[in-house]
Design a protein around this motif. Structure first.
Motif, PDB file in Angstrom:
ATOM      1  N   VAL A  74      -2.372  -4.916  -0.806  1.00  0.00           N
ATOM      2  CA  VAL A  74      -3.517  -5.021  -1.533  1.00  0.00           C
ATOM      3  C   VAL A  74      -3.284  -5.948  -2.685  1.00  0.00           C
ATOM      4  O   VAL A  74      -2.104  -6.216  -3.295  1.00  0.00           O
ATOM      5  N   PHE A 122      -6.865   2.839   2.248  1.00  0.00           N
ATOM      6  CA  PHE A 122      -6.582   1.520   3.098  1.00  0.00           C
ATOM      7  C   PHE A 122      -5.723   1.875   4.188  1.00  0.00           C
ATOM      8  O   PHE A 122      -4.754   1.365   4.738  1.00  0.00           O
ATOM      9  N   VAL A 128       0.838  -1.170  -0.036  1.00  0.00           N
ATOM     10  CA  VAL A 128      -0.034   0.033  -0.006  1.00  0.00           C
ATOM     11  C   VAL A 128       0.857   1.228   0.082  1.00  0.00           C
ATOM     12  O   VAL A 128       0.529   2.325  -0.502  1.00  0.00           O
ATOM     13  N   VAL A 167      -3.647  -0.994   6.226  1.00  0.00           N
ATOM     14  CA  VAL A 167      -3.680  -2.283   5.540  1.00  0.00           C
ATOM     15  C   VAL A 167      -2.099  -2.165   4.884  1.00  0.00           C
ATOM     16  O   VAL A 167      -1.684  -1.211   4.452  1.00  0.00           O
TER      17      VAL A 167
END
Length: 87
Positions: A28, A22, A11, A25
């Protein structure tokens, strides 16, 4: 159409506007597809596509044994749907 898929893409390497989507996170799945010339369902068909469509439609109409009323068609569809609901 070209398509690129990257599993576990960091990310931190995304553009800032996408990174903001995101929070918290780390990775992805990134899918990038080349834009199609005709992405809309309402876009006009090409010459070959339109001719194929009409030829197929005429064949389907010719294969009908007898004209059907809208009421009969709806009744048949409901009967098929009810068969699936019973299972």
């Amino acid at each position: 159409m070209n398509k690129i898929v990257r599993e576990h893409y960091p990310v931190s390497q995304l553009p800032e506007d996408l990174r903001a989507q995101f929070p918290g996170v780390e990775t992805v799945r990134l899918v990038i597809e080349e834009g199609a010339a005709r992405q809309s369902e309402n876009a006009p068909l090409g010459r070959g596509e339109g001719e194929d469509f009409w030829a197929t439609l005429q064949q389907a109409r010719a294969s009908l044994k007898e004209p059907r009323s809208l009421r009969d068609a709806v009744a048949d569809i409901r009967a098929l749907r009810d068969e699936w609901d019973e299972e």
